[in-house]
Design a protein around this motif. Sequence first.
Motif, PDB file in Angstrom:
ATOM      1  N   SER A  11       0.831  -1.202   0.000  1.00  0.00           N
ATOM      2  CA  SER A  11       0.000   0.000   0.000  1.00  0.00           C
ATOM      3  C   SER A  11       0.869   1.258   0.000  1.00  0.00           C
ATOM      4  CB  SER A  11      -0.967  -0.008   1.192  1.00  0.00           C
ATOM      5  OG  SER A  11      -0.240   0.047   2.381  1.00  0.00           O
ATOM      6  N   LEU A  12       2.039   1.175   0.648  1.00  0.00           N
ATOM      7  CA  LEU A  12       2.963   2.314   0.632  1.00  0.00           C
ATOM      8  C   LEU A  12       3.456   2.550  -0.795  1.00  0.00           C
ATOM      9  CD1 LEU A  12       4.604   4.418   2.224  1.00  0.00           C
ATOM     10  CD2 LEU A  12       6.362   2.683   2.531  1.00  0.00           C
ATOM     11  N   TYR A  13       3.717   1.453  -1.483  1.00  0.00           N
ATOM     12  CA  TYR A  13       4.149   1.569  -2.880  1.00  0.00           C
ATOM     13  C   TYR A  13       3.063   2.264  -3.707  1.00  0.00           C
ATOM     14  CZ  TYR A  13       5.191   0.288  -7.679  1.00  0.00           C
ATOM     15  OH  TYR A  13       5.408   0.350  -9.026  1.00  0.00           O
ATOM     16  N   ARG A  51      15.356   0.139  -2.102  1.00  0.00           N
ATOM     17  CA  ARG A  51      14.818  -0.166  -0.774  1.00  0.00           C
ATOM     18  C   ARG A  51      13.289  -0.022  -0.771  1.00  0.00           C
ATOM     19  NH1 ARG A  51      13.905  -2.386   3.669  1.00  0.00           N
ATOM     20  NH2 ARG A  51      14.231  -1.305   5.642  1.00  0.00           N
ATOM     21  N   LEU A  52      12.796   0.975  -1.492  1.00  0.00           N
ATOM     22  CA  LEU A  52      11.339   1.170  -1.539  1.00  0.00           C
ATOM     23  C   LEU A  52      10.650  -0.011  -2.225  1.00  0.00           C
ATOM     24  CD1 LEU A  52      11.077   4.993  -2.386  1.00  0.00           C
ATOM     25  CD2 LEU A  52      10.762   3.879  -0.174  1.00  0.00           C
ATOM     26  N   VAL A  53      11.299  -0.519  -3.274  1.00  0.00           N
ATOM     27  CA  VAL A  53      10.704  -1.672  -3.969  1.00  0.00           C
ATOM     28  C   VAL A  53      10.807  -2.908  -3.077  1.00  0.00           C
ATOM     29  CG1 VAL A  53      10.817  -3.132  -6.034  1.00  0.00           C
ATOM     30  CG2 VAL A  53      11.171  -0.671  -6.217  1.00  0.00           C
ATOM     31  N   GLU A  54      11.905  -3.002  -2.388  1.00  0.00           N
ATOM     32  CA  GLU A  54      12.069  -4.139  -1.461  1.00  0.00           C
ATOM     33  C   GLU A  54      10.951  -4.109  -0.416  1.00  0.00           C
ATOM     34  OE1 GLU A  54      15.513  -6.154   1.345  1.00  0.00           O
ATOM     35  OE2 GLU A  54      15.573  -4.031   0.920  1.00  0.00           O
ATOM     36  N   LEU A  55      10.633  -2.885   0.041  1.00  0.00           N
ATOM     37  CA  LEU A  55       9.559  -2.745   1.027  1.00  0.00           C
ATOM     38  C   LEU A  55       8.212  -3.120   0.420  1.00  0.00           C
ATOM     39  CD1 LEU A  55      10.632   0.628   2.641  1.00  0.00           C
ATOM     40  CD2 LEU A  55      10.462  -1.553   3.823  1.00  0.00           C
ATOM     41  N   ALA A  56       8.042  -2.769  -0.848  1.00  0.00           N
ATOM     42  CA  ALA A  56       6.767  -3.086  -1.517  1.00  0.00           C
ATOM     43  C   ALA A  56       6.538  -4.589  -1.569  1.00  0.00           C
ATOM     44  CB  ALA A  56       6.759  -2.500  -2.925  1.00  0.00           C
ATOM     45  N   TRP A  57       7.617  -5.320  -1.745  1.00  0.00           N
ATOM     46  CA  TRP A  57       7.497  -6.782  -1.784  1.00  0.00           C
ATOM     47  C   TRP A  57       7.340  -7.375  -0.390  1.00  0.00           C
ATOM     48  CZ3 TRP A  57       6.642  -9.909  -5.777  1.00  0.00           C
ATOM     49  CH2 TRP A  57       6.860  -9.399  -7.057  1.00  0.00           C
ATOM     50  N   GLY A  58       7.674  -6.592   0.614  1.00  0.00           N
ATOM     51  CA  GLY A  58       7.511  -7.045   1.992  1.00  0.00           C
ATOM     52  C   GLY A  58       8.243  -8.342   2.242  1.00  0.00           C
ATOM     53  N   GLN A  59       7.563  -9.267   2.954  1.00  0.00           N
ATOM     54  CA  GLN A  59       8.197 -10.542   3.307  1.00  0.00           C
ATOM     55  C   GLN A  59       8.569 -11.340   2.059  1.00  0.00           C
ATOM     56  OE1 GLN A  59       5.068 -11.833   5.781  1.00  0.00           O
ATOM     57  NE2 GLN A  59       6.108 -11.250   7.677  1.00  0.00           N
ATOM     58  N   ALA A  60       7.821 -11.081   0.973  1.00  0.00           N
ATOM     59  CA  ALA A  60       8.077 -11.836  -0.251  1.00  0.00           C
ATOM     60  C   ALA A  60       9.397 -11.432  -0.895  1.00  0.00           C
ATOM     61  CB  ALA A  60       6.940 -11.619  -1.237  1.00  0.00           C
ATOM     62  N   SER A  61       9.919 -10.237  -0.503  1.00  0.00           N
ATOM     63  CA  SER A  61      11.081  -9.712  -1.212  1.00  0.00           C
ATOM     64  C   SER A  61      12.299 -10.631  -1.096  1.00  0.00           C
ATOM     65  CB  SER A  61      11.425  -8.316  -0.714  1.00  0.00           C
ATOM     66  OG  SER A  61      11.851  -8.384   0.618  1.00  0.00           O
ATOM     67  N   ARG A  62      12.498 -11.201   0.087  1.00  0.00           N
ATOM     68  CA  ARG A  62      13.664 -12.075   0.271  1.00  0.00           C
ATOM     69  C   ARG A  62      13.630 -13.215  -0.733  1.00  0.00           C
ATOM     70  NH1 ARG A  62      17.438  -9.577   2.450  1.00  0.00           N
ATOM     71  NH2 ARG A  62      16.476  -7.935   3.631  1.00  0.00           N
ATOM     72  N   GLN A  63      12.440 -13.863  -0.790  1.00  0.00           N
ATOM     73  CA  GLN A  63      12.279 -15.009  -1.684  1.00  0.00           C
ATOM     74  C   GLN A  63      12.510 -14.584  -3.136  1.00  0.00           C
ATOM     75  OE1 GLN A  63       8.359 -16.569  -1.438  1.00  0.00           O
ATOM     76  NE2 GLN A  63       8.793 -18.125  -2.969  1.00  0.00           N
ATOM     77  N   VAL A  64      11.875 -13.451  -3.502  1.00  0.00           N
ATOM     78  CA  VAL A  64      11.986 -12.969  -4.875  1.00  0.00           C
ATOM     79  C   VAL A  64      13.441 -12.673  -5.195  1.00  0.00           C
ATOM     80  CG1 VAL A  64      11.380 -11.061  -6.419  1.00  0.00           C
ATOM     81  CG2 VAL A  64       9.672 -12.021  -4.911  1.00  0.00           C
TER      82      VAL A  64
END
Length: 444
Positions: free
Chosen positions: A387-389, A419-432
């Motif tokens: 939602s921040l994204y 970093r903002l995109v990483e935040l957009a992916w949230g927990q999924a970002s690590r996996q992605v």
Amino acid sequence: MKLKRFEALSLQEALQSVKAELGPEAVIVSSRRIQKGGGLFGLLSQSVVEVTAAVDRASQVEEAPVARVERSLQSLMAKRFAPEAPVRQPVQPAPDHKFSEALQVATALDPVTQHLDEMRREIQRLREEQQDPERVLGPLRQELEGLRIVVGEVLGSQMDKRVEGLPGDVMEVYQSLVIQGVNPQTAHHLVRGVVETLGTAGVGNREALKSLLWERMEESVAVSGQAVSKHYGQKVMMLVGPTGVGKTTTIAKLAGLARQQDEHRRTVLVTLDTYRVAAVEQLRVFAKILKIPLEVAVSHKDFLECLGRHQNADLLLIDTAGRSPKDQAGYDELLAITRGQVQVETHLVLAAPMAESVQMDTIRRYQSVPIHKLMITKLDEVSMGGSLYNVLAQTGLPVSYLSAGQRVPEDLEMATRARLVELAWGQASRQVLQECVPLNGVVH
Ligand SMILES: Nc1nc2c(ncn2[C@@H]2O[C@H](COP(=O)(O)OP(=O)(O)OP(=O)(O)O)[C@@H](O)[C@H]2O)c(=O)[nH]1
Ligand SMILES: [Mg+2]
């Protein structure tokens, strides 16, 4: 003063005689029931009412009956409309003087007073609504929010249908984004764009797909770079935003950052938040630790004087009081500061856990100040950043700093697109990210 005694069979008759003879200004001194006449052993005696009345001739002013009724009505209304008027008092025994008159007026006015009571309640309700538009707007806002969710769901399901034909990986990416809170239309727009660029064959390459998607997401958000830097000349930065979002804490972090960059830098803290005693004390503690001056400006004049005193300062950090949506005077005060001769860089502080609609609403409200940059705090309190994204991509406002904790000055980082995109992916970002290396070096 004229004193006279009246006798009659009933109190009402006695009072009528008093009124007829002494006039309406007469005061009842006493009233009692007595036995009158009666002959032997009082056998023929009769019970009568004896009323003693007095009138002060000197002060007696004749008043037309209509004017009297009007006066009574006015005093009654004044009592009923007075803000501190207590809830309807229990009926008190009428005072001796002119009580029959008051009784008559009150009886005649009873339906009127009832009606006035209702009107008073209605006026009070309207007044409250005027003072607090949220009471009217609140339910409407909720309704709109509900509609927004329904529309979002409908559009989402339509979007889901549109992506149905896309390859499995694309579907998966789209769904991950939506789960993180990214708007379905935005997510759809993003994946379609990527599919169009890579072609149906190209999307088969998972890494290329995610890498391009990441790039597109980075392009859709803006950052301002280091807003506090020793390479800039003089700078005046003001932090504004709703209550409790972390303005004061972030100001302290920024002052700490300035000190880290260059310990000889002349930084001054200014607080305009004099609404809360604790607010000044909070900043005074930070100022003491960082050994930098703190100025407290109660008025706009104070603020200008403070600017005058610190003409040689390199960095002026201004803390402001949290503004509620209804505080128009507060917005005007901020506007006056930004319209002055000194250029002020305004950063709107938003807390990540705030609902997307509230963040958008806050940006709209502060836009008149105006807002140059955004700061996002309390990132440690959210797990999904979709939602921040949405807010950042929709408004295009550049983000200066991110805060993910309460520690001063450690928990502050300059915002980067990655970093903002990483935040957009949230927990999924690590996996992605793990599946998609290397990605601009954002994997730590
Ligand atoms: N978890 C978390 N808490 C934070 C962060 N930044 C600030 N806080 C906390 O949020 C609370 C409010 O912070 P303040 O700095 O007083 O907020 P403010 O916007 O100045 O508040 P007002 O002056 O009342 O409008 C404090 O308890 C801070 O420690 C953050 O990034 N993460
Ligand atoms: Mg504060």
